[in-house]
Write a protein that holds these residues in place. Sequence first.
Motif, PDB file in Angstrom:
ATOM      1  N   GLN A  62       0.830  -1.198   0.000  1.00  0.00           N
ATOM      2  CA  GLN A  62       0.000   0.000   0.000  1.00  0.00           C
ATOM      3  C   GLN A  62       0.871   1.256   0.000  1.00  0.00           C
ATOM      4  O   GLN A  62       0.467   2.311  -0.485  1.00  0.00           O
ATOM      5  CB  GLN A  62      -0.914  -0.010   1.227  1.00  0.00           C
ATOM      6  N   ALA A 250      -6.374  -1.547   0.798  1.00  0.00           N
ATOM      7  CA  ALA A 250      -5.980  -2.336   1.971  1.00  0.00           C
ATOM      8  C   ALA A 250      -6.113  -1.551   3.269  1.00  0.00           C
ATOM      9  O   ALA A 250      -6.436  -2.110   4.313  1.00  0.00           O
ATOM     10  CB  ALA A 250      -4.544  -2.850   1.798  1.00  0.00           C
ATOM     11  N   VAL A 251      -5.847  -0.258   3.217  1.00  0.00           N
ATOM     12  CA  VAL A 251      -6.021   0.611   4.381  1.00  0.00           C
ATOM     13  C   VAL A 251      -7.402   1.247   4.300  1.00  0.00           C
ATOM     14  O   VAL A 251      -7.739   1.878   3.294  1.00  0.00           O
ATOM     15  CB  VAL A 251      -4.921   1.691   4.437  1.00  0.00           C
ATOM     16  N   ASP A 275      -5.650  -8.273   7.224  1.00  0.00           N
ATOM     17  CA  ASP A 275      -5.481  -6.820   7.192  1.00  0.00           C
ATOM     18  C   ASP A 275      -4.067  -6.393   6.815  1.00  0.00           C
ATOM     19  O   ASP A 275      -3.640  -5.279   7.078  1.00  0.00           O
ATOM     20  CB  ASP A 275      -5.880  -6.200   8.532  1.00  0.00           C
ATOM     21  N   THR A 277      -0.950  -4.967   4.701  1.00  0.00           N
ATOM     22  CA  THR A 277      -0.799  -3.878   3.733  1.00  0.00           C
ATOM     23  C   THR A 277       0.354  -4.174   2.766  1.00  0.00           C
ATOM     24  O   THR A 277       0.945  -3.259   2.202  1.00  0.00           O
ATOM     25  CB  THR A 277      -0.564  -2.540   4.451  1.00  0.00           C
ATOM     26  N   ASP A 280      -2.105  -3.317  -2.222  1.00  0.00           N
ATOM     27  CA  ASP A 280      -3.187  -2.349  -2.052  1.00  0.00           C
ATOM     28  C   ASP A 280      -4.545  -3.032  -1.936  1.00  0.00           C
ATOM     29  O   ASP A 280      -5.574  -2.360  -1.812  1.00  0.00           O
ATOM     30  CB  ASP A 280      -3.182  -1.317  -3.186  1.00  0.00           C
ATOM     31  N   ARG A 282      -6.646  -6.407   0.146  1.00  0.00           N
ATOM     32  CA  ARG A 282      -6.580  -7.391   1.213  1.00  0.00           C
ATOM     33  C   ARG A 282      -6.885  -8.784   0.649  1.00  0.00           C
ATOM     34  O   ARG A 282      -7.794  -8.930  -0.174  1.00  0.00           O
ATOM     35  CB  ARG A 282      -7.592  -7.071   2.315  1.00  0.00           C
TER      36      ARG A 282
END
Length: 295
Positions: A62, A250-251, A275, A277, A280, A282
């Motif tokens: 990410q 992802a975030v 979860d 990172t 980008d 999950r």
Amino acid sequence: MDRKPRRTAPRLLAAAVLAATAALGATPPGAAAADGVPGAEPAADRVPLRVATYNIHAGAGQDGVFDLDRTAAAIRDLDADVIGLEEVDVHWGARSGFTDEARELAGRLGMRVFFAPIYDLPPAAPGGRRRQYGVAILSRGPVRGAWNHEITRLSTQTPDPVPAPAPGFAEVAVRVRGILVHVYATHLDYRTDPSVRRAQVDDMLGVLAADRGPKVLLGDFNAEPDAPELARLWGPLADAAPGGGKTYPAVDPVRRIDLVTVSPDVAVTGTHESDTTASDHRPVVADLLLHRRGR
């Protein structure tokens, strides 16, 4: 190996599937959830399989930093038997160090791999390796067949593209404790116009219809499950994680576009998203039960 006719880009299995040391069959967490249910099949008739789908963003997290060791660690943590990977570079360019990501990840994880290029372009420099980009399937156990199918695509590599058949829809046949299961990995069109995705769904269903037995379709669908262009999937397949968590970005993800889908003869005992990172997207993991009867 399955020899039935299919619209497929040529691929040599021996060159595409690498040796590994692990074998399928370890009972995944959650597989025991069906035990003790009245009317359930005896345990000996149910075979556990953990699968996952992960868009690896060509090995960049990410944060935009390329780190294939980090990618491999994120995949290892999924502890899956079969994993569909999207956005895989093979000697593609500087963004991934011209690395063969499919082979490198398989080596780090001790798994077999089948790579299905969407694009196969000339080398960046004379004497270099061909530049390829596509999807891959990692497997702990033996792969009995592998195919790179064509589906409708709108190229990102040519000016003024029009929808046309192109490769990059991967299929492997894996034998799990005597049951042959077909696993597919896909990456659907990302554009706002849903028409190409709708055509891709029809093409994928045509491929799946040629196969018998349990089927698992993994991928980045670039659409949420209730999108109209995905509607024809539901019936031949089921979403393994209805109500599951968002996967992109992802975030603080806002969309659930990374999906595990299964045929009606495959039971789902649990799903979760990681979860991490390291990409980008999950990854999504599903614990499945394959049934010996009716294979």
